[in-house]
Motif scaffolding. Sequence first.
Motif, mmCIF file in Angstrom:
data_model
loop_
_atom_site.group_PDB
_atom_site.id
_atom_site.type_symbol
_atom_site.label_atom_id
_atom_site.label_comp_id
_atom_site.label_asym_id
_atom_site.label_seq_id
_atom_site.Cartn_x
_atom_site.Cartn_y
_atom_site.Cartn_z
ATOM 1 N N UNK A 54 -0.105 6.650 16.946
ATOM 2 C CA UNK A 54 -1.405 6.667 16.457
ATOM 3 C C UNK A 54 -1.593 7.336 14.890
ATOM 4 N N UNK A 55 -0.102 7.046 14.262
ATOM 5 C CA UNK A 55 0.047 7.292 13.150
ATOM 6 C C UNK A 55 0.552 5.673 11.886
ATOM 7 N N UNK A 56 0.826 5.251 13.057
ATOM 8 C CA UNK A 56 0.841 3.277 12.019
ATOM 9 C C UNK A 56 -0.611 3.139 12.182
ATOM 10 N N UNK A 57 -1.656 3.430 12.642
ATOM 11 C CA UNK A 57 -3.544 2.933 13.194
ATOM 12 C C UNK A 57 -3.388 3.976 11.805
ATOM 13 N N UNK A 58 -3.483 5.189 11.359
ATOM 14 C CA UNK A 58 -3.639 5.915 10.297
ATOM 15 C C UNK A 58 -3.853 5.689 8.601
ATOM 16 N N UNK A 92 8.449 0.812 -1.058
ATOM 17 C CA UNK A 92 7.276 -0.225 -1.468
ATOM 18 C C UNK A 92 8.734 -1.834 -1.164
ATOM 19 N N UNK A 93 8.113 -3.246 -1.093
ATOM 20 C CA UNK A 93 8.788 -4.058 -0.939
ATOM 21 C C UNK A 93 8.424 -4.969 -1.743
ATOM 22 N N UNK A 94 9.318 -5.956 -2.772
ATOM 23 C CA UNK A 94 8.662 -6.480 -3.688
ATOM 24 C C UNK A 94 8.402 -8.340 -3.220
ATOM 25 N N UNK A 95 7.493 -8.967 -3.974
ATOM 26 C CA UNK A 95 7.023 -10.658 -3.221
ATOM 27 C C UNK A 95 8.179 -11.157 -3.385
ATOM 28 N N UNK A 107 7.176 -7.920 -8.734
ATOM 29 C CA UNK A 107 6.166 -7.265 -8.854
ATOM 30 C C UNK A 107 6.327 -6.420 -7.476
ATOM 31 N N UNK A 108 5.854 -4.892 -6.925
ATOM 32 C CA UNK A 108 5.976 -4.780 -5.391
ATOM 33 C C UNK A 108 4.497 -5.445 -4.902
ATOM 34 N N UNK A 109 4.751 -5.981 -3.437
ATOM 35 C CA UNK A 109 3.616 -6.462 -3.331
ATOM 36 C C UNK A 109 3.271 -6.209 -1.799
ATOM 37 N N UNK A 110 4.737 -5.002 -0.588
ATOM 38 C CA UNK A 110 4.275 -4.870 0.901
ATOM 39 C C UNK A 110 4.374 -3.487 -0.088
ATOM 40 N N UNK A 111 4.703 -2.687 1.517
ATOM 41 C CA UNK A 111 5.353 -1.124 1.627
ATOM 42 C C UNK A 111 5.146 -1.623 3.441
ATOM 43 N N UNK A 112 6.317 -1.083 3.772
ATOM 44 C CA UNK A 112 7.234 -1.148 5.059
ATOM 45 C C UNK A 112 7.016 0.237 5.061
ATOM 46 N N UNK A 113 6.402 0.764 6.247
ATOM 47 C CA UNK A 113 6.387 1.854 6.987
ATOM 48 C C UNK A 113 7.113 2.565 7.928
ATOM 49 N N UNK A 114 8.120 3.532 8.497
ATOM 50 C CA UNK A 114 8.747 3.036 9.511
ATOM 51 C C UNK A 114 8.569 4.650 9.568
ATOM 52 N N UNK A 115 8.392 5.034 11.435
ATOM 53 C CA UNK A 115 7.615 6.125 12.273
ATOM 54 C C UNK A 115 8.685 6.281 12.701
ATOM 55 N N UNK A 116 9.140 7.624 12.958
ATOM 56 C CA UNK A 116 10.251 8.265 13.686
ATOM 57 C C UNK A 116 9.415 9.373 14.529
ATOM 58 N N UNK A 117 9.358 9.539 15.966
ATOM 59 C CA UNK A 117 8.933 10.571 16.798
ATOM 60 C C UNK A 117 9.903 11.469 17.492
ATOM 61 N N UNK A 133 3.653 -3.387 7.997
ATOM 62 C CA UNK A 133 4.447 -3.693 7.376
ATOM 63 C C UNK A 133 1.733 -3.224 6.412
ATOM 64 N N UNK A 134 2.387 -2.750 5.340
ATOM 65 C CA UNK A 134 1.252 -2.449 4.644
ATOM 66 C C UNK A 134 1.387 -3.612 3.199
ATOM 67 N N UNK A 135 0.069 -4.707 3.124
ATOM 68 C CA UNK A 135 0.281 -5.247 1.964
ATOM 69 C C UNK A 135 -0.474 -5.085 1.098
ATOM 70 N N UNK A 136 -0.356 -4.856 -0.062
ATOM 71 C CA UNK A 136 -1.695 -4.418 -1.507
ATOM 72 C C UNK A 136 -2.659 -6.142 -1.362
ATOM 73 N N UNK A 137 -3.369 -5.248 -1.409
ATOM 74 C CA UNK A 137 -4.669 -6.620 -2.453
ATOM 75 C C UNK A 137 -4.542 -7.394 -3.334
#
Length: 411
Positions: A54-58, A92-95, A107-117, A133-137
Amino acid sequence: MACPKDEGFTLIEVVVAAVVLSIMAAATAVVLVQSLDLTRDNAQRVQAASVARTQLEAVRSASATTVANGSSVVGTSTLQGTTYSVTQTVTPLAAATGAACAAGNGDLAYKRVSVSVIWPDMGTTAPVRADTLVALTPAERAAASTRGAVAVQVQTLDGAATAPLDGVTVTLGSQSQSSGTDGCVVFDSLTPGSYTLSAGRTGYVDVDGRPASTSTVVVSAGTTTQPATVLLAPAGALAVTLTAPAGFTVQPTTAPASLTLDTARFAPQTYRSFDDCDGNAAAPVGCLTGSPRTAAQLFPATYLVSAGGCGVAPPSGTPVSAVVTSGRTTPVQVALAPVTVRLKAGTAGSSTVTVTSQPLNGCTAAVHTLTGVRTTGSGVALPVGTWTFARSGGTSTTVTLGTTTTTQVEL
């Protein structure tokens, strides 16, 4: 006539049967409890995985630029009476390199999102983790070209090497983040200009003994600025005892008034004075307190310790080497220079002699007063360095003291 045979079980048989039955019941109960615990644990892990999804979908439904960098608890969720806590780490991750804190990151092109419950009563059960992994448009990357970013790598000592340090509060201007397990903290979408950067963790110090490392960072549009790696470690201390040869008295005000510590960790110069700060309500970093005189808040390293001395030049004499270890106080003995002070032959009575250091680099001079000095001489011990001996109403002389031989001063 034969007696009829009694039917049924004897008392012993009944007792044995009861014992066997109780053992079987206990074993069955243990298996049942373990089965229930396993079922509960599996159900909780399934629920925790649902919370993570649910958190990753958000996160996926949000704009990458609105997903806050750093590590923080983002919320809780209660399912069937169990409350689950969600920690989210965004890096944030570089291209080009895929790592914001790597050299030449671009330049920064992505964001790695790690969730721990996690949840209460987990025991040895591992937290449920999930990543995305979320990419910047293209529009977000174009907008970022007019802004800047800062990537800060935080490390600590791991034996002779270094390792990433988590749990460090890193502040840039008015923004703050906590470092994750990779020790990398990134601030993006910054207006170009100068910012104050600080990084600290309770119980840790930087190489200068400060509870937080502080520096100035200049941010430029379209680039990721990488300041020098922030190095923090649990603090150690030195407890210094001054020694003197038999027959020579350590002056009370020497106690010592200051120590000089030398280590390659110090910058831009390796020598630094640690002055007495007992009774100083606003004691600066790097001072002496207590008995024996203790220099606390030291970064783990090898130090060369000398009594006295102040300024950019090292004191004369041979310093003592001492290794400071995290979380420990290292005792060290420092020898003072022996001096015999006497009045010239034919001088009647006794006299008072004032001893004044010649400080380096504008530091405050140390002053000692010797009373009752006679022609037979008085043995005193002082820190190495240059001192002026002046007899009250009489002559004076300036000498440089060492620690191996006794200096003779006649006034």
